[in-house]
Design a protein around this motif. Structure first.
Motif, short mmCIF file in Angstrom:
data_model
loop_
_atom_site.label_atom_id
_atom_site.label_comp_id
_atom_site.label_asym_id
_atom_site.label_seq_id
_atom_site.Cartn_x
_atom_site.Cartn_y
_atom_site.Cartn_z
N ASP A 351 53.21 60.98 36.38
CA ASP A 351 52.43 62.22 36.46
C ASP A 351 53.07 63.33 35.64
N LEU A 352 54.41 63.41 35.71
CA LEU A 352 55.10 64.46 34.96
C LEU A 352 54.90 64.26 33.45
N MET A 353 55.03 63.02 32.99
CA MET A 353 54.84 62.75 31.56
C MET A 353 53.41 63.06 31.13
N GLU A 354 52.48 62.70 31.99
CA GLU A 354 51.08 62.94 31.67
C GLU A 354 50.77 64.43 31.65
N ALA A 355 51.39 65.18 32.56
CA ALA A 355 51.11 66.61 32.67
C ALA A 355 51.48 67.36 31.40
#
Length: 359
Positions: A351-355
Motif C-alpha cells: 500500500d505504501l509503495m502504491e500510495a
C-alpha cells in the motif's frame, strides 16, 4: 490472497516450464499449517523417486546448479522446474490451491512466503538440520525455512565515483548531487520490498515514505530486477546502484570497475539491512517424500555450500565458509530488524509503495 490477486495478477506472464531429466526430517503438525500426509523420514537416496515440481523465484541460472547436485544424489527423482517472479508464482500457487501442481516453493525473500503461509498454502515440515539455523529463519509452525542471507548494499562504478565520495548511507541516495545517476530495483522486486518492510519496522511509515519519495524526486531509475541494475552500473550507465550484495560480486567477477559500500555503519545510523531467501513444501503437493528430501538438501552443508560458492550468498549454516573475498556479516553492524516479523505486513508495504506511485 485478494491482495496478491488485486495488485499482482496483472503481472502474470507466460512462465517457462522447464523440464529437465536431471533432476529425514520430521513432519510437525501445527494449528494452521497442515502436516504432510507422509510422516516417514527420508531414510536413503534410493528410497526417493518420482517427480518433484519446484516453483522457483530464483533465476534458473542460480537454482540449476542446486538442482543438478540434488539429482546427482537422488537420481530417481525427475525435477520439473517452473521459474518466474515471486509474485507470479505466488499467484499461481493461490490459483492452484484446490488442486496443487507444485511440491516446493523457493523464493528470493521472506515476504511472499510469509503471506502464503498465512493463507494456508504450506505444509508443516522441519527439515533435517533445521535446528542449526537461526531461529528467526524458521517459519511459524515449521511452515518455511530460510536458505541464505542477503545484505542490501550500495555499489558504484569506480571510474565515475571515488571511494571517498561514494554514498555511505542509503539516505545519501536522496542527495541532489546524485540526481539521475542512481539505479535500483522497483516495487515488484522482492529485495526492494523486503528493504522497505525492514525500514517500516525500523523507522515507521512516515520516514520510509519520505525516503522513497526522495528517491523518486532524485530521479532514480527503477528496473524490474537487480541484474539490470548491476550491469548498468558496471557499464557506467549509472554511477550508483542499490542492490543485494552478491550482485556487486557477480559484476566484479565479470571484470567491471565496481566498488561496494555496506551502508549505515556510522554512529546513530540504522545499520546494514539484510533479507533472506526461503523455501516451503506446498500443502497438498503430490510428491511429499521428494519435497522433504529437497528441503533437507537445501539446508545441508552441501546445499549451503552451493549457495555460498555459486552466488556469493551468506549461508544460514554457520559452519559453511563464505566464498573467498566476501565480507563477513560479522564485520558490520546489522539493522535491528526481525526480517520474518517485518515481512508479515505485506499489504502495508504494498500500500505504501502504491500510495507514492513507486514504479
Amino acid at each position: 490472497m485478494q491482495h496478491f490477486s488485486k495488485k499482482l495478477i496483472g503481472l502474470l506472464f507466460v512462465l517457462a516450464l522447464l523440464v529437465s531429466a536431471c533432476g529425514g526430517g520430521t513432519a510437525v503438525p501445527g494449528e494452521n499449517a497442515p502436516a504432510v500426509e507422509s510422516n516417514s523420514p527420508v531414510e536413503n537416496e534410493a528410497g526417493v523417486s518420482g517427480n518433484l515440481v519446484i516453483y522457483s523465484g530464483r533465476s534458473e541460472s542460480l537454482i540449476q546448479p542446486v538442482l543438478d547436485a540434488f539429482q546427482a544424489k537422488y537420481p530417481n527423482v525427475k525435477i520439473l522446474l517452473k521459474s518466474g517472479s515471486n509474485s507470479e508464482l505466488a499467484n499461481a500457487l493461490i490459483e492452484e490451491q484446490a488442486n496443487p501442481q507444485a511440491d516446493v516453493f523457493v523464493t528470493t525473500e521472506i515476504f511472499t512466503i510469509q503471506s502464503l503461509y498465512q493463507q494456508g498454502l504450506f505444509a508443516s515440515y522441519r527439515p533435517v538440520g533445521a535446528d542449526l539455523l537461526p531461529a528467526e529463519f524458521i517459519g511459524p509452525e515449521d511452515s518455511w525455512v530460510g536458505l541464505t542471507r542477503r545484505a542490501r548494499v550500495i555499489m558504484y562504478n569506480t571510474e565515475l565515483v571515488g571511494a571517498d565520495e561514494a554514498p555511505q548511507s542509503i539516505f545519501d541516495l536522496t542527495d541532489p548531487k546524485w540526481q539521475g545517476q542512481i539505479a535500483a530495483a522497483g516495487s515488484t522486486n522482492g529485495g526492494m520490498q523486503a528493504q522497505i518492510a525492514a525500514m517500516r519496522q525500523l523507522l515507521g511509515d512516515e520516514a520510509t515514505q519520505e525516503w522513497l519519495t526522495g528517491l523518486m524526486v532524485n530521479e532514480v531509475t527503477f528496473f524490474g530486477g537487480h541484474t539490470d541494475v548491476r550491469k548498468a552500473v558496471g557499464a557506467g550507465e549509472f554511477k550508483i546502484g542499490l542492490v543485494n550484495h552478491y550482485y556487486y560480486y557477480l559484476q566484479l567477477a565479470e571484470g567491471s570497475p565496481v566498488g561496494i559500500v555496506f551502508p549505515d555503519q556510522g554512529e546513530g545510523q540504522i545499520g546494514l539491512i539484510c533479507n533472506a531467501t526461503s523455501a516451503a513444501i506446498v500443502n497438498g503437493g503430490k510428491n511429499v517424500t521428494a519435497a522433504q528430501a529437497f528441503l533437507d538438501f537445501l539446508i545441508s552443508e552441501e546445499g549451503q555450500k552451493l549457495f555460498a560458492e555459486g552466488n556469493y550468498e551468506y549461508p544460514m549454516l554457520a559452519s559453511v565458509p563464505l566464498r573467498e573475498g566476501v565480507e563477513p556479516l560479522e564485520n558490520f553492524r546489522l539493522a535491528d530488524v526481525n526480517v520474518a516479523e517485518a515481512a508479515l505486513d505485506l499489504n502495508g508495504t504494498l500500500d505504501l509503495m502504491e500510495a507514492i506511485g513507486l514504479p
